[in-house]
Scaffold this motif. Structure first.
Motif, short mmCIF file in Angstrom:
data_model
loop_
_atom_site.label_atom_id
_atom_site.label_comp_id
_atom_site.label_asym_id
_atom_site.label_seq_id
_atom_site.Cartn_x
_atom_site.Cartn_y
_atom_site.Cartn_z
N ASN A 31 0.83 -1.20 0.00
CA ASN A 31 0.00 0.00 0.00
C ASN A 31 0.87 1.26 0.00
OD1 ASN A 31 -2.25 -1.62 0.14
ND2 ASN A 31 -2.59 -1.31 2.32
N TYR A 32 0.28 2.35 -0.46
CA TYR A 32 0.94 3.66 -0.44
C TYR A 32 0.31 4.55 0.63
CZ TYR A 32 3.53 2.88 -4.79
OH TYR A 32 4.41 2.40 -5.75
N ARG A 33 1.12 5.46 1.16
CA ARG A 33 0.63 6.49 2.07
C ARG A 33 1.24 7.82 1.67
NH1 ARG A 33 0.38 4.01 8.27
NH2 ARG A 33 -0.54 2.01 7.70
N TYR A 34 0.53 8.91 1.95
CA TYR A 34 1.10 10.24 1.72
C TYR A 34 2.21 10.49 2.74
CZ TYR A 34 -2.69 11.43 -1.46
OH TYR A 34 -3.55 11.47 -2.53
N LEU A 35 3.25 11.19 2.29
CA LEU A 35 4.34 11.55 3.19
C LEU A 35 4.11 12.97 3.69
CD1 LEU A 35 6.94 10.75 4.55
CD2 LEU A 35 8.20 11.51 2.54
N GLY A 36 3.75 13.08 4.96
CA GLY A 36 3.48 14.38 5.54
C GLY A 36 2.34 15.09 4.84
N ASN A 37 2.32 16.41 4.99
CA ASN A 37 1.29 17.22 4.34
C ASN A 37 1.77 17.58 2.94
OD1 ASN A 37 -1.00 18.73 3.94
ND2 ASN A 37 -0.18 20.56 4.93
N SER A 38 1.95 16.55 2.11
CA SER A 38 2.42 16.76 0.74
C SER A 38 1.61 15.85 -0.18
CB SER A 38 3.91 16.41 0.62
OG SER A 38 4.10 15.01 0.51
N GLY A 39 1.84 16.00 -1.46
CA GLY A 39 1.17 15.14 -2.43
C GLY A 39 1.98 13.91 -2.78
N LEU A 40 3.15 13.73 -2.13
CA LEU A 40 4.03 12.60 -2.42
C LEU A 40 3.53 11.33 -1.74
CD1 LEU A 40 6.72 11.54 -3.67
CD2 LEU A 40 7.79 12.12 -1.45
N ALA A 98 3.76 -4.56 11.06
CA ALA A 98 2.35 -4.16 11.02
C ALA A 98 2.01 -3.27 12.22
CB ALA A 98 1.45 -5.39 11.01
N TRP A 99 2.63 -3.54 13.37
CA TRP A 99 2.34 -2.76 14.58
C TRP A 99 2.70 -1.29 14.39
CZ3 TRP A 99 4.90 0.38 17.96
CH2 TRP A 99 4.23 0.70 19.16
N VAL A 100 3.87 -0.99 13.85
CA VAL A 100 4.23 0.43 13.69
C VAL A 100 3.31 1.12 12.69
CG1 VAL A 100 6.65 0.08 14.35
CG2 VAL A 100 6.03 0.07 11.92
N LEU A 101 2.81 0.35 11.73
CA LEU A 101 1.93 0.94 10.70
C LEU A 101 0.52 1.22 11.22
CD1 LEU A 101 3.05 -1.12 7.57
CD2 LEU A 101 3.61 1.27 8.10
N GLN A 102 0.21 0.77 12.43
CA GLN A 102 -1.09 1.11 13.03
C GLN A 102 -1.12 2.56 13.47
OE1 GLN A 102 -3.39 -1.61 12.75
NE2 GLN A 102 -1.49 -2.24 11.74
N ASN A 103 0.06 3.16 13.65
CA ASN A 103 0.14 4.57 14.04
C ASN A 103 -0.12 5.42 12.80
OD1 ASN A 103 1.13 7.21 14.66
ND2 ASN A 103 2.37 6.36 16.31
N ASP A 104 -1.16 6.24 12.81
CA ASP A 104 -1.53 6.98 11.61
C ASP A 104 -0.55 8.10 11.26
OD1 ASP A 104 -2.13 8.91 13.51
OD2 ASP A 104 -4.26 9.01 13.06
N ASN A 105 0.41 8.39 12.13
CA ASN A 105 1.44 9.37 11.80
C ASN A 105 2.66 8.71 11.15
OD1 ASN A 105 3.87 11.43 13.27
ND2 ASN A 105 2.30 12.24 11.91
N VAL A 106 2.64 7.40 11.04
CA VAL A 106 3.72 6.67 10.37
C VAL A 106 3.37 6.50 8.90
CG1 VAL A 106 4.94 4.46 10.22
CG2 VAL A 106 4.49 5.49 12.47
N ALA A 107 4.21 7.04 8.03
CA ALA A 107 3.99 6.89 6.59
C ALA A 107 4.60 5.60 6.08
CB ALA A 107 4.59 8.07 5.83
#
Length: 337
Positions: A3-12, A272-281
């Motif tokens: 899966n992909y996630r946005y990096l910070g408040n950016s479009g990346l 998977a555990w660290v990815l449960q934190n929604d601030n982790v990209a």
């Protein structure tokens, strides 16, 4: 696939499992094996790759660049870092001075075989260089098109706030933080993560498997397996030593039933555990064998139910390190020489 996630408040967007080559490429594994691991990452859908100029004193960047040759550059997200000593170790061969940053980005781009990196990161905070000088150098690199975004690694919450404010003033985006984070090492949760949420910065976390301890392969009262990181005299053994205590290893073994219930390996559970934190990209994963990459990506997209997250906390109990002061304590007080 990953899966992909946005990096910070950016479009990346970056892959939430990002391939990192610290402690492996150019040192622990042969170049052909390193290349096979990168190919395995690409085959698994990983498009984000993290390195640093200091890894194996620039060799890791070269190995990664060679391994990615022939790939469509626009389909990759390549990250590297600057701060630690490279080259012969002269007085300007480390830190975040304008001189070192400008020379380092050019060296990194040459070794990586690319005109730009997607993310250029301050590998630590430089106490000997005015922050304004550092951020101005980063702003110029962004304007020159040599880096698209800027990030940091192991900065405290006040340092993040100060750096973010200057970046905004100078007209570029500071979008990421790269800290150590795992079930056993949660020092970012009380200060760095809240500050990051406020600023629009997200985490790319390193050592989500606690240097291998959370795989469960280290058993209490028994010697470390031959060839494991705990036996690596080149640096791995030093890094892992903080976790190599029987009370920690015993509690880690208590996580096996949780992993089994989710149909995951212990390593997959840790990622998977660290990815449960929604601030982790993204979680950074490395590999010394291609099959390890294929296993790690199975952590992508996993949801751990709240009751199992609570059980993990209960199993690990007091061995979890949560003190936010550890970020500052572990930071260099002066430039390496």
């Amino acid at each position: 696939m990953v899966n992909y996630r946005y990096l910070g408040n950016s479009g990346l967007k970056i892959t939430e499992i990002t391939y990192g080559n610290w402690l492996t490429h150019g040192s622990q594994v042969e170049n052909d094996v390193a290349t096979a691991c990168v190919r395995a990452a690409l085959d698994a859908g990983i498009t984000s790759f993290d390195t640093a100029d200091v890894y194996a004193n620039t060799k890791a960047e070269q190995v990664l660049g060679d391994a990615l040759k022939g790939e469509r550059r626009e389909s990759l997200e390549i990250f590297t870092k600057v701060y630690w000593t490279t080259g012969p170790g002269g007085p300007n061969d480390s830190g975040l001075s304008r001189k070192h940053i400008m020379e380092s980005i050019n060296g990194s781009l040459t070794r990586l075989g690319t005109d730009y990196v997607d993310l250029y990161q301050a590998h630590r905070y430089d106490t000997e260089t005015p922050l304004e000088e550092t951020m101005q150098a980063f702003a110029d690199i962004v304007r020159q098109g040599k880096a698209l975004y800027i990030g940091v690694s192991e900065w405290t919450a006040p340092q993040l706030r100060a750096g973010h404010a200057l970046a905004k003033e100078l007209g570029f985006q500071l979008i990421s933080s790269q800290p150590q984070y795992s079930m056993l090492w949660r020092v970012i949760e009380d200060e760095v993560v809240p500050a990051s949420r406020e600023l629009g910065v997200s985490q790319i976390v390193w050592s989500p498997v606690a240097q291998g301890v959370l795989t469960g392969k280290y058993l209490p009262g028994q010697p470390a397996p031959a060839g494991s990181r705990a036996t690596d005299a080149k640096g791995g053994a030093t890094m892992i030593s903080r976790f190599m205590h029987d009370d920690v290893l015993t509690r880690v073994q208590g996580l096996r039933p949780v992993a089994d219930e989710l149909g995951l390996t212990m390593a997959q559970l840790a990622v998977a555990w660290v990815l449960q934190n929604d601030n982790v990209a993204a979680a950074l994963v490395g590999a010394s064998r291609p099959e390890q990459v294929a296993e790690n990506v199975k952590a992508s997209g996993v949801t751990i139910p709240a009751e199992l997250l609570a059980r993990i906390d209960e199993v690990l109990g007091s061995v979890v390190e949560r003190d936010p002061a550890k970020t500052a304590e572990g930071a260099p007080k002066k430039r390496p020489s």
